[in-house]
Write a protein that holds these residues in place. Structure first.
Motif, PDB file in Angstrom:
ATOM      1  N   CYS A   1      53.360  84.258 -31.552  1.00  0.00           N
ATOM      2  CA  CYS A   1      52.275  83.891 -30.140  1.00  0.00           C
ATOM      3  C   CYS A   1      51.957  82.735 -30.516  1.00  0.00           C
ATOM      4  O   CYS A   1      51.768  82.615 -31.770  1.00  0.00           O
ATOM      5  CB  CYS A   1      51.791  84.875 -30.276  1.00  0.00           C
ATOM      6  SG  CYS A   1      50.813  84.219 -28.221  1.00  0.00           S
ATOM      7  N   LYS A   2      51.814  81.540 -30.276  1.00  0.00           N
ATOM      8  CA  LYS A   2      51.808  80.642 -30.007  1.00  0.00           C
ATOM      9  C   LYS A   2      50.241  80.457 -30.405  1.00  0.00           C
ATOM     10  O   LYS A   2      49.238  81.631 -29.572  1.00  0.00           O
ATOM     11  CB  LYS A   2      51.835  79.209 -28.503  1.00  0.00           C
ATOM     12  CG  LYS A   2      51.486  77.887 -28.502  1.00  0.00           C
ATOM     13  CD  LYS A   2      51.397  77.241 -27.434  1.00  0.00           C
ATOM     14  CE  LYS A   2      50.519  78.102 -26.029  1.00  0.00           C
ATOM     15  NZ  LYS A   2      50.960  76.994 -25.420  1.00  0.00           N
ATOM     16  N   ASP A   3      49.711  79.798 -31.333  1.00  0.00           N
ATOM     17  CA  ASP A   3      48.132  79.837 -31.254  1.00  0.00           C
ATOM     18  C   ASP A   3      47.077  80.084 -30.188  1.00  0.00           C
ATOM     19  O   ASP A   3      45.829  80.689 -30.534  1.00  0.00           O
ATOM     20  CB  ASP A   3      47.456  79.147 -32.790  1.00  0.00           C
ATOM     21  CG  ASP A   3      47.867  78.154 -32.708  1.00  0.00           C
ATOM     22  OD1 ASP A   3      47.975  77.221 -31.691  1.00  0.00           O
ATOM     23  OD2 ASP A   3      47.623  76.464 -33.361  1.00  0.00           O
ATOM     24  N   THR A   4      46.997  79.285 -29.807  1.00  0.00           N
ATOM     25  CA  THR A   4      46.198  78.955 -28.889  1.00  0.00           C
ATOM     26  C   THR A   4      45.879  80.287 -27.618  1.00  0.00           C
ATOM     27  O   THR A   4      45.339  81.096 -26.864  1.00  0.00           O
ATOM     28  CB  THR A   4      46.437  77.798 -27.574  1.00  0.00           C
ATOM     29  OG1 THR A   4      47.532  77.329 -27.113  1.00  0.00           O
ATOM     30  CG2 THR A   4      46.247  76.503 -28.557  1.00  0.00           C
ATOM     31  N   ALA A   5      47.501  80.301 -27.628  1.00  0.00           N
ATOM     32  CA  ALA A   5      47.892  81.593 -26.575  1.00  0.00           C
ATOM     33  C   ALA A   5      47.028  82.596 -26.912  1.00  0.00           C
ATOM     34  O   ALA A   5      46.186  83.952 -26.686  1.00  0.00           O
ATOM     35  CB  ALA A   5      49.234  82.042 -26.057  1.00  0.00           C
ATOM     36  N   ALA A   6      47.037  83.579 -28.675  1.00  0.00           N
ATOM     37  CA  ALA A   6      46.803  84.512 -29.372  1.00  0.00           C
ATOM     38  C   ALA A   6      45.443  84.313 -29.516  1.00  0.00           C
ATOM     39  O   ALA A   6      44.537  85.354 -28.987  1.00  0.00           O
ATOM     40  CB  ALA A   6      47.432  84.722 -30.460  1.00  0.00           C
ATOM     41  N   ALA A   7      44.752  83.358 -29.230  1.00  0.00           N
ATOM     42  CA  ALA A   7      43.073  83.705 -29.213  1.00  0.00           C
ATOM     43  C   ALA A   7      42.918  83.492 -28.143  1.00  0.00           C
ATOM     44  O   ALA A   7      41.672  83.959 -27.590  1.00  0.00           O
ATOM     45  CB  ALA A   7      42.861  81.823 -29.425  1.00  0.00           C
ATOM     46  N   CYS A   8      43.664  83.083 -27.235  1.00  0.00           N
ATOM     47  CA  CYS A   8      43.150  82.804 -25.439  1.00  0.00           C
ATOM     48  C   CYS A   8      42.964  84.932 -25.300  1.00  0.00           C
ATOM     49  O   CYS A   8      42.617  85.183 -24.440  1.00  0.00           O
ATOM     50  CB  CYS A   8      43.614  82.255 -24.907  1.00  0.00           C
ATOM     51  SG  CYS A   8      43.258  82.448 -23.038  1.00  0.00           S
TER      52      CYS A   8
END
Length: 340
Positions: free
Chosen positions: A222-229
Motif C-alpha cells: 500500500c502507498k505509505d500515505t494511504a496506509a497512514a490515512c
C-alpha cells in the motif's frame, strides 16, 4: 495492509485484519458495524463482531448483539467460535447490576500476529504487531537512500528475526505481511542528492513480489500515505470525522483524502498529495516553491546539517531537545503556515 482495502468501506463492512486502537468509544455512531442474520454469512458476521469489539473495547454479548443488529443466539455462537479459535478472551464479570453479572469479551492480543514493513526514503521499519494492533517489536535501519541490492537482504533477515522471536507455536499465528512505501520511491532524486541511475532502479522493482519470495504468508503493498490515512480512519480520530484531509509528514510531505468515511485515491492514486502544491507567487527568476520544499522532514534534516547537528534527530525525540530544539522551531515556523 488488508485493513487498508477494507477500511475504506467501513460503513458497509468490517475490517478483516489486525488493525485497531485504544479509542474505545470514539466514532461509535460513525463507523458502526452491522451484521446479517441470514444463513451463509458466517465469516462476515465474525468480522462484524470483531470490529465491534475493536471499536468499542471489551463488550458483553448483549451489547455486541445490540451494536451489530445480530440476534443474541447468533452472537453467542460467534463468540463461542472466536473464543475456541483464541481470537477473543473473557474479562472479569461486571457486577453490581440487577440479574446475572455480564462478562465482557475482548480481543486476545495473542490471537494472531502480523508484520508491517515501511520502506522509506531515509529508513526501513519492520514491526511485529499483535491482534490488538500493539507493536511487540520494531527493527529499524537508517540510510541516505535505499539500495535495492542490500535492502531486501535486510528485510529478509528481519523477517527471520521476528518469526524466531515468536517461537514455533506462536509463529504459526502469523497471518500476513503488509508493506507501506512511497508511490515513486525513486522520485525526487535531485532534491535528495541521489544519482539518477541509482534512483531509476526502483522503477523496475516490484516490491511486493520481492517480499513475497521471502515468505509463504500473504503479502500486500500500500502507498505509505494511504496506509497512514487508513490507520487514522480505522484506529484514530478519523472514526469520529466523516471527511478529512490527512497530512503525512515524512521525508516529503504528503496526504490522504477521506470523504464520507471512504479513502479516495483519485484518478491517478494521488488524491491528497499536497506536497506539490504551490506556496504562492514565484520570486523573480525562480520557479514557485512547492509545499514539500519547506514542510518536509528532508528540509529539517538539511537545517540540522547546516547547524552541525545529527540529522537523525528528525526521526526521534531529540528534535524537541537542545541543541536541536531551536532549529526545529525555526522549521516549524516555515512548515506550519505552509501546511495551513
Amino acid at each position: 495492509m488488508s485493513a487498508g482495502r477494507e477500511g475504506a468501506d467501513m460503513e458497509n463492512g468490517p475490517i478483516a485484519a489486525a488493525a485497531g486502537g485504544s479509542h474505545a468509544h470514539e466514532g461509535a455512531q460513525r463507523l458502526r458495524p452491522r451484521g446479517s442474520n441470514q444463513v451463509g454469512m458466517r465469516q462476515f458476521n465474525e468480522r462484524v463482531v470483531l470490529q465491534a469489539i475493536r471499536l468499542h473495547g471489551p463488550l458483553p454479548k448483549a451489547e455486541i448483539a445490540r451494536l451489530t443488529n445480530l440476534t443474541a443466539q447468533t452472537v453467542q455462537i460467534i463468540i463461542a467460535r472466536l473464543e475456541a479459535e483464541g481470537l477473543v478472551i473473557k474479562h472479569a464479570p461486571l457486577r453490581g447490576r440487577i440479574g446475572q453479572p455480564s462478562v465482557p469479551m475482548a480481543l486476545n492480543p495473542e490471537g494472531a500476529f502480523s508484520i508491517g514493513i515501511k520502506i522509506g526514503r531515509r529508513s526501513l521499519d519492520v514491526l511485529l504487531l499483535d491482534f490488538a494492533a500493539q507493536v511487540r517489536e520494531r527493527l529499524t535501519l537508517d540510510y541516505d537512500f535505499p539500495d535495492p541490492d542490500t535492502l531486501f537482504d535486510e528485510i529478509r533477515a528481519r523477517l527471520k528475526l521476528l518469526r524466531k522471536s515468536l517461537g514455533p507455536k506462536r509463529g504459526q499465528l502469523l497471518r500476513g505481511v503488509g508493506i507501506a512505501a512511497p508511490l515513486s520511491l525513486g522520485g525526487w532524486q535531485s532534491l535528495l542528492g541521489v544519482a539518477p541511475q541509482q534512483a531509476a532502479r526502483w522503477h523496475e522493482i516490484d516490491i511486493e513480489a520481492e517480499v513475497q519470495e521471502m515468505t509463504q504468508l500473504p503479502v500486500a503493498l500500500c502507498k505509505d500515505t494511504a496506509a497512514a490515512c487508513v490507520a487514522e480512519l480505522v484506529a484514530g480520530r478519523g472514526r469520529s470525522v466523516r471527511s478529512f484531509l490527512y497530512v503525512f509528514v515524512d521525508t516529503f510531505i504528503g496526504g490522504g483524502l477521506v470523504i464520507d468515511s471512504h479513502l479516495r485515491s483519485g484518478a491517478t492514486g494521488n488524491a491528497g498529495a499536497i506536497g506539490s502544491m504551490s506556496m504562492g507567487a514565484a520570486l523573480r527568476g525562480e520557479p514557485p516553491r512547492q509545499l514539500l520544499s519547506v514542510a518536509s522532514l528532508f528540509t529539517l534534516e538539511k537545517m540540522y546539517a547546516e547547524a552541525g547537528l545529527d540529522t537523525g534527530a528528525a526521526a526521534d525525540a531529540r528534535a524537541m531537545q537542545a541543541p536541536w530544539l531551536p532549529v526545529t522551531q525555526a522549521w516549524l515556523a516555515l512548515a506550519a503556515p505552509g501546511i495551513a
